[in-house]
Enzyme design. Structure first.
Site, short mmCIF file in Angstrom:
data_model
loop_
_atom_site.label_atom_id
_atom_site.label_comp_id
_atom_site.label_asym_id
_atom_site.label_seq_id
_atom_site.Cartn_x
_atom_site.Cartn_y
_atom_site.Cartn_z
NE ARG A 44 38.73 40.21 37.07
CZ ARG A 44 39.28 40.77 36.56
NH1 ARG A 44 38.94 41.48 34.94
NH2 ARG A 44 40.32 41.14 36.58
N GLY A 45 38.54 43.20 38.93
CA GLY A 45 38.82 44.30 38.46
C GLY A 45 39.29 45.35 39.51
NE ARG A 87 37.62 40.66 45.07
CZ ARG A 87 38.07 40.11 44.06
NH1 ARG A 87 37.52 40.91 42.97
NH2 ARG A 87 38.90 39.38 44.24
CD GLN A 192 41.43 36.82 37.95
OE1 GLN A 192 42.30 34.87 37.82
NE2 GLN A 192 40.82 36.50 39.03
CG ASP A 233 44.10 44.98 42.58
OD1 ASP A 233 44.05 44.02 42.34
OD2 ASP A 233 41.73 44.59 42.46
CG ASN A 243 48.12 43.57 40.70
OD1 ASN A 243 47.19 43.39 40.80
ND2 ASN A 243 48.74 42.46 39.41
CE LYS A 244 43.57 37.62 41.08
NZ LYS A 244 42.40 37.69 42.96
#
Ligand SMILES: CSC[C@H]1O[C@H](OP(=O)(O)O)[C@H](O)[C@@H]1O
EC number: 5.3.1.23
Length: 341
Positions: A44-45, A87, A192, A233, A243-244
């Site tokens: 991920r990332g 994703r 994370q 992202d 972003n997260k």
């Protein structure tokens, strides 16, 4: 540290769902399994997703290379679709797959293009690491002496081709003696920050303090945070970025306390085709990630859930954008277009 390896015509991924307790490498020879690994967040990332998908595209070409040219080309288009569906938010996934498709097209959409595709995927991987070192160097310049830095989620080696974006900045600034402490949000629901950022910082001997997400504002109120830097992202043309989940809360709190707030990202994360953050697709993940913590039930199964994996932070809350080409300051739309248009 690295999370992705291409060896002997196979892709190897460090299973990030097992970190920090176990370091387990998984071998992939089927592009469908690579798409599944991205969806399950084995890898991920944003940049790491793009690099992995590029290698997955190579696996597809190896699978289909014995077909007729027409069948090869149609199956490669299907394979791209399977990888692209893994994703929706990180634009790096689509950026990398488009580059792979252009490489195939430049080689006549031929099954003989496999070596060129592997070379292209390796180049995407190597370029990402180079960009991260450049991001690190530019970003270290904005880190004050004796900095106490807050970050959210993981934007380190494990989220990229290597070295990291945010952790690239922190690694470079630490090497210059400028970092006294990194406060890492654990980052619910998938942790994370706790599992990956803390893991990377401890391995590197960088001072780290793990906090629950709801503690960040209190640290700011007590004057314990000198700057915030976190990942991205997908960034829209005006500097709004996804972003997260939880990033927006950190941004609002930093703004309230007058704390410099940066995001760090490579150009492969910038999507100039989207005018503002309203156009960024936000992934919604299973409610079980909310009602359970890695398999342990923490809520009644009957409860409703809402689990967006990302949120969107308006560019108005940003101090600067750290990229491989330098730090971008307002007016973001104009300056992003100058550098990346
Ligand atoms: C260098 S991109 C890192 C970025 O990706 C993470 O999301 P996920 O773990 O769901 O892939 C998070 O938004 C990080 O900031």
């Amino acid at each position: 540290m690295e999370a992705i390896q291409w060896k002997a015509n196979s892709l190897y991924l460090l299973d990030q769902t097992k970190l920090p307790v176990e370091e387990v490498w998984l071998e992939f020879s089927d592009y469908r399994a690579v798409a599944g690994a991205i969806a399950a967040m084995v890898v991920r990332g944003a940049p790491a997703i793009g690099v992995s998908a590029a290698y997955g595209y190579c696996l597809a070409a190896m699978e289909y290379r014995s077909l007729s040219p027409a069948a090869f080309q149609s199956n490669m288009a299907l394979a791209k679709g399977v990888l692209a569906a893994s994703r929706p938010t990180a634009v790096n996934l689509f950026w990398a797959l488009d580059r792979m498709e252009r490489c195939l097209s430049a080689h006549g959409n031929s099954p003989d293009a496999v070596p060129a595709l592997i070379a292209q995927a390796r180049a995407i991987h190597a370029e990402d690491v180079e960009m991260n070192h450049a991001i690190g160097a530019h970003g270290a310049a904005v880190v004050p002496e004796h900095a106490r830095v807050l970050t959210h989620c993981n934007a380190g080696s494990l989220a990229t081709g290597g070295y990291g974006t945010v952790l690239g900045v922190i690694r470079s600034a630490f090497a210059q003696g400028k970092v006294d402490m990194v406060y890492a949000d654990e980052t619910r629901p998938l942790l994370q920050g706790a599992r990956l950022t803390a893991y990377e910082l401890v391995r590197d001997g960088i001072p780290a303090t793990l906090i629950a997400d709801n503690m960040a504002a209190f640290l700011m109120a007590r004057g314990k945070i000198d700057m915030v830097i976190l990942g991205c992202d997908r960034m829209a043309a005006n500097g709004d970025f996804a972003n997260k989940i939880g990033t927006y809360s950190v941004a609002v709190n930093a703004h309230h306390h007058g704390i410099p707030f940066y995001t760090a990202l490579p150009s492969s994360t910038i999507d100039l085709s989207i005018p503002d953050g309203g156009g960024i697709p936000i992934e919604e993940r299973p409610g079980s990630e909310i009602t359970h913590v890695f398999g342990v039930q923490t809520a009644p199964l009957e409860v409703g859930t809402y689990n967006p994996a990302f949120d969107v932070t308006p560019h108005t809350l940003l101090t600067g954008i750290v990229t491989e080409k330098g730090v971008v300051y307002p007016p973001f739309q104009e300056n992003l277009a100058k550098l990346f248009g």
